[in-house]
Scaffold this motif. Sequence first.
Motif, mmCIF file in Angstrom:
data_model
loop_
_atom_site.group_PDB
_atom_site.id
_atom_site.type_symbol
_atom_site.label_atom_id
_atom_site.label_comp_id
_atom_site.label_asym_id
_atom_site.label_seq_id
_atom_site.Cartn_x
_atom_site.Cartn_y
_atom_site.Cartn_z
ATOM 1 N N GLY A 56 0.830 -1.197 0.000
ATOM 2 C CA GLY A 56 0.000 0.000 0.000
ATOM 3 C C GLY A 56 0.865 1.248 0.000
ATOM 4 O O GLY A 56 1.926 1.276 0.617
ATOM 5 N N HIS A 57 0.408 2.253 -0.696
ATOM 6 C CA HIS A 57 1.120 3.522 -0.789
ATOM 7 C C HIS A 57 0.242 4.644 -0.260
ATOM 8 O O HIS A 57 -0.953 4.462 -0.045
ATOM 9 N N VAL A 58 0.853 5.784 -0.101
ATOM 10 C CA VAL A 58 0.129 7.002 0.264
ATOM 11 C C VAL A 58 0.346 8.032 -0.842
ATOM 12 O O VAL A 58 1.243 7.883 -1.680
ATOM 13 N N ASP A 63 3.116 11.426 -5.627
ATOM 14 C CA ASP A 63 3.174 12.816 -6.057
ATOM 15 C C ASP A 63 4.589 13.145 -6.527
ATOM 16 O O ASP A 63 5.308 13.941 -5.926
ATOM 17 N N THR A 64 4.953 12.492 -7.632
ATOM 18 C CA THR A 64 6.275 12.675 -8.225
ATOM 19 C C THR A 64 6.104 13.026 -9.698
ATOM 20 O O THR A 64 5.083 12.672 -10.309
ATOM 21 N N PRO A 65 7.074 13.694 -10.288
ATOM 22 C CA PRO A 65 6.972 13.990 -11.721
ATOM 23 C C PRO A 65 6.777 12.718 -12.562
ATOM 24 O O PRO A 65 5.990 12.716 -13.497
ATOM 25 N N HIS A 66 7.475 11.637 -12.221
ATOM 26 C CA HIS A 66 7.365 10.403 -13.005
ATOM 27 C C HIS A 66 5.958 9.809 -12.926
ATOM 28 O O HIS A 66 5.378 9.451 -13.962
ATOM 29 N N PHE A 67 5.396 9.695 -11.728
ATOM 30 C CA PHE A 67 4.059 9.108 -11.600
ATOM 31 C C PHE A 67 3.024 9.983 -12.300
ATOM 32 O O PHE A 67 2.128 9.484 -12.971
ATOM 33 N N CYS A 110 -5.452 8.823 0.949
ATOM 34 C CA CYS A 110 -4.651 8.484 2.130
ATOM 35 C C CYS A 110 -3.331 9.230 2.068
ATOM 36 O O CYS A 110 -2.716 9.380 1.022
ATOM 37 N N SER A 111 -2.934 9.721 3.215
ATOM 38 C CA SER A 111 -1.742 10.543 3.323
ATOM 39 C C SER A 111 -0.869 10.022 4.455
ATOM 40 O O SER A 111 -1.364 9.578 5.478
ATOM 41 N N GLY A 112 0.404 10.119 4.247
ATOM 42 C CA GLY A 112 1.377 9.764 5.280
ATOM 43 C C GLY A 112 2.628 10.566 5.036
ATOM 44 O O GLY A 112 3.560 10.076 4.398
ATOM 45 N N PHE A 140 -3.823 10.232 -9.678
ATOM 46 C CA PHE A 140 -4.346 9.858 -10.989
ATOM 47 C C PHE A 140 -5.607 10.654 -11.317
ATOM 48 O O PHE A 140 -5.748 11.176 -12.427
ATOM 49 N N MET A 141 -6.517 10.756 -10.356
ATOM 50 C CA MET A 141 -7.740 11.536 -10.580
ATOM 51 C C MET A 141 -7.423 13.020 -10.727
ATOM 52 O O MET A 141 -8.067 13.715 -11.514
ATOM 53 N N ASP A 142 -6.445 13.503 -9.994
ATOM 54 C CA ASP A 142 -6.044 14.904 -10.126
ATOM 55 C C ASP A 142 -5.602 15.177 -11.563
ATOM 56 O O ASP A 142 -6.017 16.164 -12.178
ATOM 57 N N GLU A 143 -4.792 14.278 -12.112
ATOM 58 C CA GLU A 143 -4.334 14.444 -13.494
ATOM 59 C C GLU A 143 -5.495 14.338 -14.476
ATOM 60 O O GLU A 143 -5.593 15.133 -15.412
ATOM 61 N N LEU A 144 -6.402 13.358 -14.278
ATOM 62 C CA LEU A 144 -7.540 13.205 -15.185
ATOM 63 C C LEU A 144 -8.453 14.429 -15.151
ATOM 64 O O LEU A 144 -8.832 14.963 -16.199
ATOM 65 N N ILE A 145 -8.765 14.895 -13.968
ATOM 66 C CA ILE A 145 -9.661 16.055 -13.849
ATOM 67 C C ILE A 145 -9.010 17.288 -14.465
ATOM 68 O O ILE A 145 -9.670 18.064 -15.162
#
Length: 176
Positions: A56-58, A63-67, A110-112, A140-145
């Motif tokens: 699992g990730h947060v 939140d990286t340029p690559h992702f 989710c944030s950590g 992903f949704m941030d980029e799509l929106i």
Amino acid sequence: MAIVAHCILNGNAKVEGICEYEGALKDVINYLMDANYGIIQLPCPETIIYGIKRWGHVKEQFDTPHFRDQSQELLKPVLQQVKNYLDNGYTIDLLVGVDGSPSCGIYKTCSGAEWGGFSSNSNMNEKIKNMEFISEKGIFMDELINMLEANQIDMKYVAIDENNVEESLKYLKSLL
């Protein structure tokens, strides 16, 4: 028509072992089909990039340029498909995400902030304990929106909270 997060149609894309339903989230899919919605399934960036055996990730880890670049690349064919449907008279008026997801959350992710990586020197239990849900979109949704808005494509957004599917479904029904 609706654009739907991948795991709503295929829960097997989630981190191995965490999906609480078999296959598809049937209540949501059946409702959309009963309401005569066609469904555009989004790709799952986490499965494509990290595979099924990921942990699992947060949000902060994605939140990286690559992702973000990879998300945009995965979303380009979806945006082209949406534009083609719209240009040919179809209505696409709904985006369905999954709240809590670091990728596909719409209203909650989710944030950590101190999550980082895990090693034999890290206090893994403390890091997990400090994970929280925040009122933000997944990456992903941030980029799509952002892509939809840049193309002046308006739609309603709804997120399924898998801990309360019934309430999420009520909200979805109120939008349509």
